[in-house]
Design an enzyme around this catalytic site. Structure first.
Site: not given
Ligand code: CP3
Length: 339
Positions: A26, A22, A148, A72, A35
């Protein structure tokens, strides 16, 4: 050779390569700024110019050894025809599949047309990356995606999917089979578009009892690795069965993954000792110690460097970087890792 890829194919390095799960997100002001320009998070993921820019931001700022494509894990359910959206401040919301009948309405194959923007972004990133930086593609593992898809959202203990798997074994098995094929297709398409390694995120592997872990995490991971290897034998596959219930040696021998991602609770020394010398380990640093910084961070980084010296290791966190992580702490960690 790129230092990240050298961890897999070259001689054992003096210093481990580093990237962070990640790493685009943010905690970066430049990420928050772009964003704000997208209508929704999925739109953001599916707009190649924005996804390319988000992927490159942490590379420009920190010079990590690998970029991970900004996307994602939930693009797979979206490409199977399930409604996915992200609610600000709450997280993902899907049209929950509570019954086998509901699941049977989804496609058996992902709609690759829908995922073209992801592949276009990979091509754009690959063209723009510095020559020493590797590009990683990824997917969510079948079990984590299923949690999910069935609950319709993130849940503290994944109880809806665990309950569904016990009650409806055949339907759940079919869903896992569909997701295994979807993961292979999506990972191979990412490699064709420029990904040089791929990671399978099984973020919720840790909640399953041994038998279910083998059936729904280990076996699918083995099939995905075999499917990717069959087409791209030289591309490293990283499995991240977060908080798995021990058994690193068996998992590694069975899945044949090139690297195993280690979460924060994992005992690094024991995991390293259980794995063959040729297998790469990745991760383990507590994302919270990176938030805290100071001496605790220095000690934690030193511990990982000392424990993995002389082995194939990729420096990373045990889970994704937290949004309130100070940038100065990331810089401090990098300085220590790079020496
Ligand atoms: O790693 C990176 O920089 C690449 C991008 C990436 C994102 N999500 C961007 C993201 C990767 C590899 C993921 C994987 C992901 N997404 C996982 C597996 C890894 C882990 O953290 O367990 C999971 C379970 C998800 C599902 C997901 N996406 C959730 C539960 C959420 C909301 C939680 C949160 O942190 O807000 C997301 C949103 C998300 N995916 C964000 C980002 C940068 C934040 C959303 C935003 O910017 O508004």
């Amino acid at each position: 050779m790129k230092p990240f890829l050298e961890a897999f194919r070259g001689p054992v390095a003096q210093r481990p390569p580093i990237w962070l799960m990640r790493q685009a997100g943010r905690y970066l002001p430049e990420y928050r700024e772009i964003r704000a320009s997208a209508r929704s998070f999925l739109d953001f993921c599916y707009t190649p110019e924005l996804a390319v820019e988000a992927t490159l931001q942490p590379i420009r700022r920190f010079g990590f050894d690998a970029a991970i494509i900004f996307s994602d894990i939930l693009v797979i359910p979206d490409a199977l025809g399930q409604q996915v959206r992200f609610v600000e401040g709450e997280g993902p919301r899907l049209d929950a599949c509570e019954t086998p009948e509901h699941l049977s309405r989804l496609s058996r194959r992902i709609d690759l047309a829908k995922l073209q923007p992801v592949y276009e972004a990979l091509r754009g990133v690959r063209a723009a990356l510095p020559p020493e930086t590797a590009l990683i593609g990824f997917c969510g593992a079948p079990w984590t995606l299923a949690t999910y898809m069935i609950a319709g959202k993130g849940t503290p203990d994944q109880a809806p999917a665990r309950d569904f798997a016990y009650r409806h074994r055949a339907a759940f098995g079919n869903l896992i089979d569909t997701l295994v094929e979807a993961c292979i297709t999506h990972l191979c398409a990412q490699i064709e578009a420029g990904a040089e390694a791929v990671q399978i995120f099984d973020s919720w592997a840790g909640v399953l009892p041994e038998g279910e872990f083998r059936r729904y995490c280990e076996e699918p991971a083995a099939r995905i690795v075999a499917g990717v290897n069959a087409r791209f034998p030289a591309v490293p596959v990283i499995a991240f069965p977060r908080a798995m219930p021990g058994g690193f040696s068996a998992f590694s021998l069975h899945t044949k993954a090139d690297a195993i991602g280690l979460d924060t609770s994992c005992r690094l020394e024991a995991a390293r000792a259980a794995l063959d010398d040729g297998i790469v380990t990745q991760g383990n640093l507590d994302p919270l110690v990176l938030v805290a910084g100071g001496e605790a961070l220095d000690e934690a980084v030193d511990h990982i460097l000392a424990t993995t010296r002389g082995t194939r290791h990729v420096f990373n966190l045990g889970h994704g970087i937290l949004p309130h992580t100070p940038i100065a702490h990331v810089e401090r960690m990098l300085k220590k890792v790079r020496g």
